[in-house]
Design a protein around this motif. Structure first.
Motif, PDB file in Angstrom:
ATOM      1  N   ASP A  22       3.377   5.402 -11.069  1.00 27.68           N
ATOM      2  CA  ASP A  22       2.008   5.080 -11.474  1.00 27.68           C
ATOM      3  C   ASP A  22       1.623   3.665 -11.038  1.00 27.68           C
ATOM      4  OD1 ASP A  22       1.788   7.575 -12.613  1.00 27.68           O
ATOM      5  OD2 ASP A  22       2.132   6.887 -14.668  1.00 27.68           O
ATOM      6  N   VAL A  23       2.569   2.719 -11.128  1.00 28.96           N
ATOM      7  CA  VAL A  23       2.291   1.355 -10.672  1.00 28.96           C
ATOM      8  C   VAL A  23       1.975   1.355  -9.181  1.00 28.96           C
ATOM      9  CG1 VAL A  23       3.208  -0.967 -10.352  1.00 28.96           C
ATOM     10  CG2 VAL A  23       3.686   0.251 -12.462  1.00 28.96           C
ATOM     11  N   MET A  24       2.750   2.098  -8.392  1.00 29.95           N
ATOM     12  CA  MET A  24       2.501   2.121  -6.947  1.00 29.95           C
ATOM     13  C   MET A  24       1.113   2.674  -6.642  1.00 29.95           C
ATOM     14  SD  MET A  24       6.141   2.922  -5.047  1.00 29.95           S
ATOM     15  CE  MET A  24       6.701   4.298  -6.053  1.00 29.95           C
ATOM     16  N   ASP A  25       0.709   3.728  -7.352  1.00 31.29           N
ATOM     17  CA  ASP A  25      -0.650   4.252  -7.169  1.00 31.29           C
ATOM     18  C   ASP A  25      -1.685   3.183  -7.522  1.00 31.29           C
ATOM     19  OD1 ASP A  25       0.160   6.718  -6.291  1.00 31.29           O
ATOM     20  OD2 ASP A  25      -0.048   7.704  -8.234  1.00 31.29           O
ATOM     21  N   ARG A  26      -1.436   2.461  -8.594  1.00 32.47           N
ATOM     22  CA  ARG A  26      -2.353   1.410  -9.029  1.00 32.47           C
ATOM     23  C   ARG A  26      -2.446   0.307  -7.977  1.00 32.47           C
ATOM     24  NH1 ARG A  26      -4.366  -0.185 -13.949  1.00 32.47           N
ATOM     25  NH2 ARG A  26      -4.694  -2.434 -14.257  1.00 32.47           N
ATOM     26  N   LEU A  27      -1.326  -0.086  -7.422  1.00 26.34           N
ATOM     27  CA  LEU A  27      -1.306  -1.176  -6.446  1.00 26.34           C
ATOM     28  C   LEU A  27      -2.047  -0.810  -5.166  1.00 26.34           C
ATOM     29  CD1 LEU A  27       2.344  -2.463  -6.943  1.00 26.34           C
ATOM     30  CD2 LEU A  27       0.238  -3.755  -7.391  1.00 26.34           C
TER      31      LEU A  27
END
Length: 249
Positions: A22-27
Motif C-alpha cells: 500500500d505504501v508503494m502505491d501511495r508513493l
C-alpha cells in the motif's frame, strides 16, 4: 542458519508486506518534483504507524529515517533531507520496511519522476524484470544461486551491471537473516530452497560499472563512475508450489 517460518509467522509477515504494498502505491502518486525527500519520509512514517506497524529502518544500526531515498547515481541508503528536492527527470529509489508484531517485511522500487530518456527507462524495466525472474526461481528444490544467476544473466544481457557490494537476504524476526542472496553467480550452487524460507530479493543495477563508494555521511552508496542506478525488492516466501510475494497485493 536458515530459519524456516511457520504459517503463523508468515501470516504476520504477510500483514507487514501488504502494508508496504500500500505504501508503494501511495508513493507512486505522492512523489512529485519539488518535494523534499524528508517530506516523503515523514508521509511514509505516518502511514506505517497509522496501520499499527513500526518502521523497520529508523534506528536500525543508527539509520536516522524510515525510508532510504536514493536519487540518480545513488544506489542505496540515501538519507532523507529537507534540503534535497526531487526534480523532474530524476529516478528515485525508495527502500522501506515495516514490522508487525515482531516480524519484518522489506521492499524497494525505483520511480521515474516525469519523463526520462528511453535508456533510463530501460534500466528501470530491466532491473524490475530481473527481480521477477529471480522470484520465478523460488521453487522448492532449486538452489539459492539459481536465484542469483537469474538476475545477473538478464541484467548483463541488456548491457547493464549488477552491484556486488550489496545482496539480498533472509528475513523474519530480524531484518537481515541467513542466507545472503547475491545478485550474481553461477547456477546450481548453495542451499536448496525449502518451503518456509522467506527471502528479500533485491537486485541493484547500474548503467555503468558495478563498483560503488560510500559518501561521507557513512550511509549513501553511489556508483563509483557516476552512472545511474536502479533498485527493486520484494519479500518472497518459498511454498510447496508457486512462490508468494508478500509485498505485492
Amino acid at each position: 542458519m536458515i530459519v524456516l517460518k511457520s504459517e503463523r509467522e508468515i501470516a504476520l509477515m504477510r500483514r507487514a508486506g501488504h502494508i508496504l504494498a500500500d505504501v508503494m502505491d501511495r508513493l507512486r502518486a505522492l512523489v512529485k518534483p519539488g518535494m523534499s525527500t524528508l517530506d516523503v519520509d515523514a508521509d511514509v512514517e505516518a502511514f506505517i504507524m497509522g496501520r499499527d506497524a513500526r518502521p523497520a529502518f529508523k534506528g536500525y544500526r543508527g539509520f536516522p529515517a524510515t525510508v532510504c531515498i536514493s536519487i540518480n547515481e545513488e544506489v542505496v541508503h540515501g538519507i532523507p533531507s529537507a534540503r534535497r528536492r526531487i526534480k523532474d527527470g530524476d529516478i528515485v529509489g525508495l527502500d522501506l520496511g515495516c514490522i508487525v508484531d515482531g516480524y519484518y517485511a522489506d521492499c524497494a522500487f525505483t520511480l521515474a519522476v516525469g519523463e526520462v530518456p528511453p535508456v533510463v527507462q530501460k534500466l528501470l524495466d530491466v532491473t524490475r524484470e530481473s527481480l521477477d525472474l529471480a522470484i520465478k526461481e523460488c521453487w522448492p528444490g532449486r538452489r539459492l544461486s539459481d536465484v542469483s544467476h537469474a538476475v545477473q544473466a538478464h541484467v548483463e544481457a541488456h548491457g547493464f551491471s549488477v552491484v556486488r557490494a550489496f545482496v539480498g537476504h533472509g528475513i523474519g524476526r530480524a531484518l537481515h537473516e541467513d542466507p545472503q542472496v547475491p545478485n550474481f553467480g553461477d547456477p546450481g550452487r548453495g542451499p536448496q530452497l525449502r518451503p518456509g524460507m522467506v527471502l528479500a530479493l533485491e537486485p541493484m543495477v547500474t548503467m555503468g560499472g558495478w563498483e560503488v563508494t560510500i559518501l561521507d555521511d557513512g550511509w549513501t552508496a553511489v556508483t563509483k563512475d557516476g552512472s545511474l542506478a536502479a533498485h527493486f525488492e520484494h519479500t518472497v516466501v518459498v511454498t510447496d508450489g508457486e512462490p508468494e510475494v508478500l509485498t505485492r497485493r
